[in-house]
Design a protein around this motif. Sequence first.
Motif, PDB file in Angstrom:
ATOM      1  N   ALA A   9       0.849  -1.195   0.000  1.00  0.00           N
ATOM      2  CA  ALA A   9       0.000   0.000   0.000  1.00  0.00           C
ATOM      3  C   ALA A   9       0.881   1.240   0.000  1.00  0.00           C
ATOM      4  N   PRO A  10       0.366   2.372  -0.479  1.00  0.00           N
ATOM      5  CA  PRO A  10       1.163   3.599  -0.445  1.00  0.00           C
ATOM      6  C   PRO A  10       1.433   4.028   0.990  1.00  0.00           C
ATOM      7  N   ALA A  11       2.565   4.693   1.181  1.00  0.00           N
ATOM      8  CA  ALA A  11       2.944   5.166   2.521  1.00  0.00           C
ATOM      9  C   ALA A  11       1.931   6.176   3.040  1.00  0.00           C
ATOM     10  N   THR A  12       1.655   6.113   4.316  1.00  0.00           N
ATOM     11  CA  THR A  12       0.739   7.013   4.999  1.00  0.00           C
ATOM     12  C   THR A  12       1.435   7.492   6.262  1.00  0.00           C
ATOM     13  N   ASP A  13       1.021   8.656   6.735  1.00  0.00           N
ATOM     14  CA  ASP A  13       1.597   9.154   7.979  1.00  0.00           C
ATOM     15  C   ASP A  13       1.272   8.205   9.125  1.00  0.00           C
ATOM     16  N   LEU A  14       2.249   8.002   9.966  1.00  0.00           N
ATOM     17  CA  LEU A  14       2.056   7.166  11.147  1.00  0.00           C
ATOM     18  C   LEU A  14       1.360   7.956  12.240  1.00  0.00           C
ATOM     19  N   PRO A  15       0.571   7.275  13.067  1.00  0.00           N
ATOM     20  CA  PRO A  15       0.002   7.941  14.238  1.00  0.00           C
ATOM     21  C   PRO A  15       1.111   8.236  15.246  1.00  0.00           C
ATOM     22  N   THR A  16       0.823   9.111  16.179  1.00  0.00           N
ATOM     23  CA  THR A  16       1.802   9.411  17.222  1.00  0.00           C
ATOM     24  C   THR A  16       2.014   8.164  18.088  1.00  0.00           C
ATOM     25  N   PRO A  17       3.138   8.089  18.783  1.00  0.00           N
ATOM     26  CA  PRO A  17       3.352   6.939  19.667  1.00  0.00           C
ATOM     27  C   PRO A  17       2.233   6.774  20.692  1.00  0.00           C
ATOM     28  N   GLU A  18       1.743   7.866  21.238  1.00  0.00           N
ATOM     29  CA  GLU A  18       0.660   7.792  22.223  1.00  0.00           C
ATOM     30  C   GLU A  18      -0.609   7.218  21.605  1.00  0.00           C
ATOM     31  N   GLU A  19      -0.900   7.621  20.364  1.00  0.00           N
ATOM     32  CA  GLU A  19      -2.081   7.123  19.654  1.00  0.00           C
ATOM     33  C   GLU A  19      -1.930   5.638  19.344  1.00  0.00           C
ATOM     34  N   ARG A  20      -0.748   5.220  18.990  1.00  0.00           N
ATOM     35  CA  ARG A  20      -0.490   3.801  18.701  1.00  0.00           C
ATOM     36  C   ARG A  20      -0.868   2.948  19.912  1.00  0.00           C
ATOM     37  N   LYS A  21      -0.383   3.363  21.074  1.00  0.00           N
ATOM     38  CA  LYS A  21      -0.643   2.619  22.307  1.00  0.00           C
ATOM     39  C   LYS A  21      -2.122   2.680  22.683  1.00  0.00           C
ATOM     40  N   ARG A  22      -2.728   3.847  22.593  1.00  0.00           N
ATOM     41  CA  ARG A  22      -4.133   4.031  22.975  1.00  0.00           C
ATOM     42  C   ARG A  22      -5.041   3.128  22.150  1.00  0.00           C
ATOM     43  N   VAL A  23      -4.848   3.124  20.838  1.00  0.00           N
ATOM     44  CA  VAL A  23      -5.713   2.320  19.960  1.00  0.00           C
ATOM     45  C   VAL A  23      -5.490   0.832  20.200  1.00  0.00           C
ATOM     46  N   ARG A  24      -4.244   0.416  20.343  1.00  0.00           N
ATOM     47  CA  ARG A  24      -3.965  -1.001  20.604  1.00  0.00           C
ATOM     48  C   ARG A  24      -4.664  -1.452  21.880  1.00  0.00           C
ATOM     49  N   LYS A  25      -4.552  -0.655  22.935  1.00  0.00           N
ATOM     50  CA  LYS A  25      -5.182  -1.007  24.209  1.00  0.00           C
ATOM     51  C   LYS A  25      -6.706  -0.978  24.104  1.00  0.00           C
ATOM     52  N   ALA A  26      -7.252   0.025  23.417  1.00  0.00           N
ATOM     53  CA  ALA A  26      -8.707   0.119  23.256  1.00  0.00           C
ATOM     54  C   ALA A  26      -9.243  -1.092  22.494  1.00  0.00           C
ATOM     55  N   TYR A  27      -8.458  -1.606  21.576  1.00  0.00           N
ATOM     56  CA  TYR A  27      -8.854  -2.791  20.822  1.00  0.00           C
ATOM     57  C   TYR A  27      -8.738  -4.051  21.683  1.00  0.00           C
ATOM     58  N   GLY A  28      -7.944  -3.975  22.749  1.00  0.00           N
ATOM     59  CA  GLY A  28      -7.784  -5.122  23.640  1.00  0.00           C
ATOM     60  C   GLY A  28      -6.639  -6.037  23.246  1.00  0.00           C
ATOM     61  N   LEU A  29      -5.660  -5.482  22.571  1.00  0.00           N
ATOM     62  CA  LEU A  29      -4.526  -6.262  22.107  1.00  0.00           C
ATOM     63  C   LEU A  29      -3.293  -5.910  22.925  1.00  0.00           C
ATOM     64  N   THR A  30      -2.524  -6.916  23.304  1.00  0.00           N
ATOM     65  CA  THR A  30      -1.284  -6.685  24.037  1.00  0.00           C
ATOM     66  C   THR A  30      -0.162  -6.360  23.056  1.00  0.00           C
ATOM     67  N   GLN A  31       0.926  -5.836  23.588  1.00  0.00           N
ATOM     68  CA  GLN A  31       2.103  -5.603  22.740  1.00  0.00           C
ATOM     69  C   GLN A  31       2.584  -6.924  22.156  1.00  0.00           C
ATOM     70  N   ASP A  32       2.547  -7.967  22.940  1.00  0.00           N
ATOM     71  CA  ASP A  32       2.970  -9.275  22.462  1.00  0.00           C
ATOM     72  C   ASP A  32       2.066  -9.762  21.329  1.00  0.00           C
ATOM     73  N   GLY A  33       0.760  -9.563  21.488  1.00  0.00           N
ATOM     74  CA  GLY A  33      -0.179  -9.966  20.444  1.00  0.00           C
ATOM     75  C   GLY A  33       0.051  -9.222  19.140  1.00  0.00           C
ATOM     76  N   LEU A  34       0.264  -7.916  19.237  1.00  0.00           N
ATOM     77  CA  LEU A  34       0.534  -7.115  18.039  1.00  0.00           C
ATOM     78  C   LEU A  34       1.852  -7.540  17.404  1.00  0.00           C
ATOM     79  N   ALA A  35       2.848  -7.784  18.231  1.00  0.00           N
ATOM     80  CA  ALA A  35       4.153  -8.218  17.720  1.00  0.00           C
ATOM     81  C   ALA A  35       4.029  -9.534  16.951  1.00  0.00           C
ATOM     82  N   LYS A  36       3.257 -10.473  17.482  1.00  0.00           N
ATOM     83  CA  LYS A  36       3.079 -11.754  16.796  1.00  0.00           C
ATOM     84  C   LYS A  36       2.382 -11.563  15.451  1.00  0.00           C
TER      85      LYS A  36
END
Length: 89
Positions: free
Chosen positions: A17-44
């Motif tokens: 896909a074409p490159a898109t701006d990345l969310p801020t680090p804080e937004e990355r963490k907030r959305v991952r947590k709101a979705y209910g995914l752990t860092q380990d889960g996202l990493a896998k």
Amino acid sequence: MEQLIAEAEALRKKPSAPATDLPTPEERKRVRKAYGLTQDGLAKLLKVHRITVSAWERGRYDPTGKSREDYLVLFAYMKKEIGEEGGEG
């Protein structure tokens, strides 16, 4: 979670896909947590180390290459699933 895994696997079969701006680090963490995914889960899902995801969320560095492309698609998917249409940070 199964749907997210299927989405990640489908990404690997699609052209880049074409490159898109990345969310801020804080937004990355907030959305991952709101979705209910752990860092380990996202990493896998992205086939990276948990420490890599942690560094992305601390702003130490950003995903690049294929990891970046996959991350942006998954980020947009997670935002949609938590009721925040669009994947932009």
